[in-house]
Design a protein around this motif. Sequence first.
Motif: not given
Length: 528
Positions: A369-380
């Motif tokens: 339903s939505s998209a979001q931009v995240i900075l980083g590596t998913p595991a950390y």
Amino acid sequence: MVRLGDATTDEEARAYLQSRLTALWKVMFWAFVILITSQWVMYEVLYPSSRPLEQDIIYVTATCGLVILAVIWRGVLVRRTLAFGQLYGLDMFFAAGCGVTLSVVAVLAYDFQPAHYVCLIYGVFVVFTRAIVVPSTGRWTALTSTGTLAPLVAGALVLALIADVIAPGPMFFVLAAILAGVTTLLATTGSRLIYGLRRQVTAAMQLGQYTLDRKIGEGGMGAVYRAHHLMLRRPTAVKLLLPERVGADNLERFEREVQHMSQLTHPNTVAVYDYGRSPDGVFYYAMEYLGGGIDLERLVRTRGPQPSGRVAHILAQVCGALHEAHCNNIIHRDIKPANIILCERGGMPDVAKVVDFGLVKEITTDTGSSAQVILGTPAYVAPEAVTDPNTIGPAVDLYALGAVGYFMLTGRRVFEGKTAVDMCIQHVTAIPRRPSEVAPSIYVAPELEAIVMRCLAKNPADRFPSADDMAAALRVVIGLSRDWSNDDARVWWSEFRLTERMALAASTTPTRTMPVDLGSRSLDVRNA
């Protein structure tokens, strides 16, 4: 001959020229061995009636030539370091020597007509082989080609006057001269093209004052090369960020981050020497070369979970690097095992170096339903980087560092998921299991476990107030630790260097696993 101006150093050009000449002398030595052996088989075994009258002298002449080739190849080119002038001299000596020897053999075999043409063809073979193997300017190739073919043309003139050749004497000489001229022209043109291409490739490997030597790593945003400064000759790591991989907007952000990062001076932060853009838009920065080191991701994957004392020592160093960065309003945003390099510096083992400040790739979390931009590596990635990425602060680095400690202690990530979204959701909602529960067979110091779990708190306010505070808590753990000492570190690095050299010599796999008996180590600690 192979001096390429500023594209390479004089010593590198000299070494390259000597290696090419060594290869040429080696190839031609064995080529002449084949020629002489085939002659012996034909004249002494298969067709003795066709044997030239002066064949014994031909054998002596050819053998002398082979001896000279072998002595200079094995005794001079392989064993000695020669100056440019000496190498030029050997190059011309080879070309002229081959031409003179072949011409003498052709004249000695005046009573066997095919020998004339075989010697001429071998002369052409010498010219083309040299043009391919030894990079040089067209002018120098023309000179060496002339040195080889001129004696053969002179030999053709002698044969046209004294021998019974198939074609009329003048025609035989003219055809030999034409063949020599065409061969020289083709070799000169080809050599000029090869030389020009090598200059272009070398120029392409030039970024500012740095010459790229070889690729040592590659990621989603670009590649890392081992390089050297043209004036200082200092080994350097150069990272290239390619616009088509990271996007123009991110490239501008990376450039700003590197400008800030170049001001950091903490000993556990990799030093940034320089940065810039190539003419074709590739952004690069030059940093401290950490040759002989190992990143924490590879360390744990190949050597298994690490002792508590060692983990605390490494995390404390990273805290020092982060504290300086945070005081300068720089947030790393991508602390993970792969961005922490363990190495030896100044005779000291287990020195941690933090790399890639701010060079973090965007993660797009699409829930449908939505998209979001995240900075980083998913595991950390920290929970707040998922829920409110616009308000992140230094606490995200402490969360990630706690996750790194968790990985080093257990060999597992805090959370596992099939997708980046799965892991991000768990960081926000799930409560992590304690390292001692995840790896019950491995001793985890309770004080260190408490530090790691505090870093993994969902609320940033529940974590350490600063990296400096976390470092202070880690120093207490280091003082109490009995499972890792400086002597242990020195022994480990001695064994690591040995296994790395063995792996490199074997050229089989890039790494080699060294078993560590953590079970017995943990038992000793518990019983102490």
